[in-house]
Motif scaffolding. Sequence first.
Motif, mmCIF file in Angstrom:
data_model
loop_
_atom_site.group_PDB
_atom_site.id
_atom_site.type_symbol
_atom_site.label_atom_id
_atom_site.label_comp_id
_atom_site.label_asym_id
_atom_site.label_seq_id
_atom_site.Cartn_x
_atom_site.Cartn_y
_atom_site.Cartn_z
ATOM 1 N N GLN A 172 0.818 -1.210 0.000
ATOM 2 C CA GLN A 172 0.000 0.000 0.000
ATOM 3 C C GLN A 172 0.857 1.268 0.000
ATOM 4 O O GLN A 172 0.472 2.288 -0.574
ATOM 5 C CB GLN A 172 -0.915 0.035 1.234
ATOM 6 C CG GLN A 172 -2.080 -0.919 1.187
ATOM 7 C CD GLN A 172 -3.085 -0.615 2.281
ATOM 8 O OE1 GLN A 172 -3.404 0.548 2.535
ATOM 9 N NE2 GLN A 172 -3.593 -1.647 2.942
ATOM 10 N N THR A 173 2.001 1.205 0.659
ATOM 11 C CA THR A 173 2.781 2.425 0.887
ATOM 12 C C THR A 173 4.130 2.461 0.172
ATOM 13 O O THR A 173 4.721 3.533 0.050
ATOM 14 C CB THR A 173 3.037 2.606 2.396
ATOM 15 O OG1 THR A 173 3.715 1.440 2.906
ATOM 16 C CG2 THR A 173 1.713 2.769 3.147
ATOM 17 N N ARG A 333 -7.532 0.232 4.506
ATOM 18 C CA ARG A 333 -6.558 1.220 4.083
ATOM 19 C C ARG A 333 -5.808 1.733 5.312
ATOM 20 O O ARG A 333 -6.420 2.075 6.323
ATOM 21 C CB ARG A 333 -7.260 2.373 3.365
ATOM 22 C CG ARG A 333 -6.315 3.288 2.611
ATOM 23 C CD ARG A 333 -7.089 4.247 1.727
ATOM 24 N NE ARG A 333 -6.195 5.101 0.959
ATOM 25 C CZ ARG A 333 -6.604 5.994 0.086
ATOM 26 N NH1 ARG A 333 -7.914 6.151 -0.138
ATOM 27 N NH2 ARG A 333 -5.731 6.728 -0.568
ATOM 28 N N GLU A 335 -3.486 4.320 5.475
ATOM 29 C CA GLU A 335 -3.045 5.719 5.494
ATOM 30 C C GLU A 335 -3.771 6.490 6.585
ATOM 31 O O GLU A 335 -4.948 6.266 6.875
ATOM 32 C CB GLU A 335 -3.299 6.359 4.131
ATOM 33 C CG GLU A 335 -2.416 5.777 3.028
ATOM 34 C CD GLU A 335 -2.747 6.358 1.669
ATOM 35 O OE1 GLU A 335 -1.935 6.179 0.761
ATOM 36 O OE2 GLU A 335 -3.818 6.979 1.525
ATOM 37 N N ARG A 338 -7.295 8.183 5.957
ATOM 38 C CA ARG A 338 -8.403 7.353 5.474
ATOM 39 C C ARG A 338 -9.647 7.541 6.328
ATOM 40 O O ARG A 338 -9.589 7.961 7.484
ATOM 41 C CB ARG A 338 -7.996 5.877 5.520
ATOM 42 C CG ARG A 338 -7.876 5.301 6.933
ATOM 43 C CD ARG A 338 -7.505 3.824 6.893
ATOM 44 N NE ARG A 338 -7.367 3.278 8.235
ATOM 45 C CZ ARG A 338 -8.352 2.751 8.930
ATOM 46 N NH1 ARG A 338 -9.582 2.715 8.409
ATOM 47 N NH2 ARG A 338 -8.161 2.260 10.134
#
Length: 384
Positions: A172-173, A333, A335, A338
């Motif tokens: 994801q990152t 998610r 982050e 989010r």
Amino acid sequence: MRDLLQCRDDIDRIDNQILNLLKERMEVANDIAAYKLAHNQSITDSTREHAKLQTLRTKASEHGLPPSYISDLYKLIMRNTCAVEQHYIISKANGSTLLRDTSVAYLGTKGSYSHLATCKYLEAYQGKITATGCDSFSEIAGLVETGKCEYGLLPIENSSSGSINEVLDVMQTTKASIVGELCVPIDHSILGISKIDLKDITDVYSHPQPVAQCSEWIKDLIPHATVHYTKATTEAMEIVENLKDPHHVAIGSHNAGPFYNLVPFVDNIANNPHNFTRFIVISMTPICVPETVEAKTSISFSVQKFVPGSLIAVLEEFSKRKLNLVKLISRPRIEASRDTWEEIFFADIEANLNASAMQDILEDIKPFTNSLKVLGCYASNFQK
């Protein structure tokens, strides 16, 4: 009649001849790869491969050899030849070469499944390979992102226990791209300092994934044993080696035992006998996959949370263009910005990122997504 020593000498001589012939065959494969690249031809030719195997089976019978044995042998040789051609074509298409040094990060230490997968993926390279074992998936990504390693190997899913969530969270990152994949058979075994009766095993050590993949065997045959989770199978083997207690065992690869002076005394303990782990290879340098090579594109996206049908709208774009979406999974998610309960979807598509249909999809799904990220395009190497 030849004595045993003479027979062994003759076997060694014949094996050396076979190795020399395989090397000569591989040199021809490199020339074939160069020709196919220059003439924009596909790597695989299923019609020729089928005819070739038929001819070899016939010749095997004429030589008094089992046709099934020769067929299986040459399927392996052909698969390896295609892999060599694929490596060659992709490296040439990206202005690179396999005659160079490289570096890679993987989970665990020597003998881990990730280490074995790393050796397999990089076996085509003919320069110096610097391999660094890591304690976590985030550490692998960090070494790649900072340029300390050219490649990182991450196990992303298993045929028995499914997706590996920690790796999905890293994807994801990370700023790195997926540049390759490989599927590795998992041969879980019980390893100890010496062979003992199963009833005498008191403690089992391994990474959570192998424990999950062998849960039925553990429950049925050593339900009394205490399970200890480790960061990697290699850590488990190190613990058992240092304890020097035959009642404590590890679950790991049969081939890893010699690295830790352990004896594999029960093999094939996975719930699923056809147990494979799919690894992805990440790098800070994305690659271009020629159209003649079967490719996958991996993406991640989130959909508009309160818009009914937004996920269906995304999926319909793939259906309309007849592209096969072979994987769709979701994770929360991670982050900081989010929304609560916001999910991010990961998808693998059997398509080249540069294909017009794939480019159209990426443009057309934007109105239905809050975020969209191309994780990478790479040669498809998924074994069923």
